[in-house]
Design a protein around this motif. Structure first.
Motif, PDB file in Angstrom:
ATOM      1  N   GLY A 184       4.802   7.982   9.053  1.00  0.00           N
ATOM      2  CA  GLY A 184       3.643   8.838   9.273  1.00  0.00           C
ATOM      3  C   GLY A 184       2.405   8.417   8.488  1.00  0.00           C
ATOM      4  N   HIS A 185       2.545   7.433   7.613  1.00  0.00           N
ATOM      5  CA  HIS A 185       1.426   6.997   6.762  1.00  0.00           C
ATOM      6  C   HIS A 185       0.326   6.372   7.632  1.00  0.00           C
ATOM      7  N   PRO A 186      -0.949   6.758   7.386  1.00  0.00           N
ATOM      8  CA  PRO A 186      -2.058   6.234   8.207  1.00  0.00           C
ATOM      9  C   PRO A 186      -2.091   4.697   8.267  1.00  0.00           C
ATOM     10  N   CYS A 187      -1.766   4.029   7.161  1.00  0.00           N
ATOM     11  CA  CYS A 187      -1.774   2.556   7.163  1.00  0.00           C
ATOM     12  C   CYS A 187      -0.713   2.003   8.117  1.00  0.00           C
ATOM     13  N   HIS A 188       0.433   2.683   8.186  1.00  0.00           N
ATOM     14  CA  HIS A 188       1.491   2.246   9.091  1.00  0.00           C
ATOM     15  C   HIS A 188       1.096   2.470  10.544  1.00  0.00           C
TER      16      HIS A 188
ATOM     17  N   THR B  97      10.500   8.449   6.633  1.00  0.00           N
ATOM     18  CA  THR B  97       9.647   9.337   7.428  1.00  0.00           C
ATOM     19  C   THR B  97       8.211   9.324   6.900  1.00  0.00           C
ATOM     20  N   ALA B  98       8.079   9.300   5.571  1.00  0.00           N
ATOM     21  CA  ALA B  98       6.747   9.244   4.951  1.00  0.00           C
ATOM     22  C   ALA B  98       6.026   7.947   5.348  1.00  0.00           C
ATOM     23  N   PHE B  99       6.781   6.851   5.372  1.00  0.00           N
ATOM     24  CA  PHE B  99       6.234   5.541   5.763  1.00  0.00           C
ATOM     25  C   PHE B  99       5.740   5.560   7.209  1.00  0.00           C
TER      26      PHE B  99
ATOM     27  N   GLU C 264       0.811  -1.226   0.000  1.00  0.00           N
ATOM     28  CA  GLU C 264       0.000   0.000   0.000  1.00  0.00           C
ATOM     29  C   GLU C 264       0.843   1.273   0.000  1.00  0.00           C
ATOM     30  N   ILE C 265       2.066   1.148   0.505  1.00  0.00           N
ATOM     31  CA  ILE C 265       2.879   2.361   0.683  1.00  0.00           C
ATOM     32  C   ILE C 265       4.044   2.371  -0.309  1.00  0.00           C
ATOM     33  N   ASP C 266       3.969   3.303  -1.250  1.00  0.00           N
ATOM     34  CA  ASP C 266       4.967   3.384  -2.329  1.00  0.00           C
ATOM     35  C   ASP C 266       6.381   3.644  -1.812  1.00  0.00           C
ATOM     36  N   ALA C 267       6.469   4.343  -0.703  1.00  0.00           N
ATOM     37  CA  ALA C 267       7.794   4.714  -0.175  1.00  0.00           C
ATOM     38  C   ALA C 267       8.635   3.478   0.176  1.00  0.00           C
TER      39      ALA C 267
END
Lengths: 105, 105
Positions: free
Chosen positions: A73-77, A69-71, A31-34
């Motif tokens: 803070g990602h809501p799914c994480h 950092t993006a990962f 789900e997370i491109d990062a």
């Protein structure tokens, strides 16, 4: 690849279905491109004295620290972390820029 | 790459010159063909509570378990291990066949 690494070593609680956790983790990284790459393993080889109860390693690679950092803070994480943290008996977590000292050929 | 992984997380003793250890490790992996790739990192980002004193991660990749076994028994590894073990305050070691769940593109 080099990049920025997020490494977890984990001992799960005894009643945890590790397969379910793995499915959740697989979904998360897809789900997370990062997250540029994700690999994991279960130690079935090492000596108990050396692995100290830890059984699983999870390694995620990001392009750079910004990606990590993006990962984080990602809501799914954030959502997955809450579930994950209830499943672990113990954990060590290391985050670091990777130095490739011998490259795969 | 997938393959068989040898993962160490380490806290060095306070008086250890980590640079010297790294040089020795670099020499070791260059001497032993079975080591297909080697990367490492120092955590300067994470929370102390989560890394529990561990500071360095070292990850070696072998083609398969046979490659890893050859590495462990190699005279250079046996010699280096003796030096390395005097330098560490604590260590966790995991050996596992790697599952690549998201491949680097």
């Amino acid at each position: 690849m080099a990049g920025f690494k997020h490494l977890l070593i984990v001992k799960f609680k005894e009643d945890v279905v590790v397969e379910d956790i793995l499915k959740g983790m697989q979904k998360l990284v897809s789900e997370i491109d990062a997250v540029k790459s994700f690999e994991w393993g279960q130690d079935i080889e090492g000596e108990e004295m050396l692995r100290q109860g830890f059984t699983h390693a999870f390694l995620m690679t990001f392009e750079d620290k910004q990606g990590y950092t993006a990962f984080v803070g990602h809501p799914c994480h954030v959502e997955f972390s809450a579930t994950f943290s209830t499943a672990i008996d113990k954990i060590v977590l290391l985050d670091f820029p990777s130095v490739v000292a011998k490259a795969a050929t």
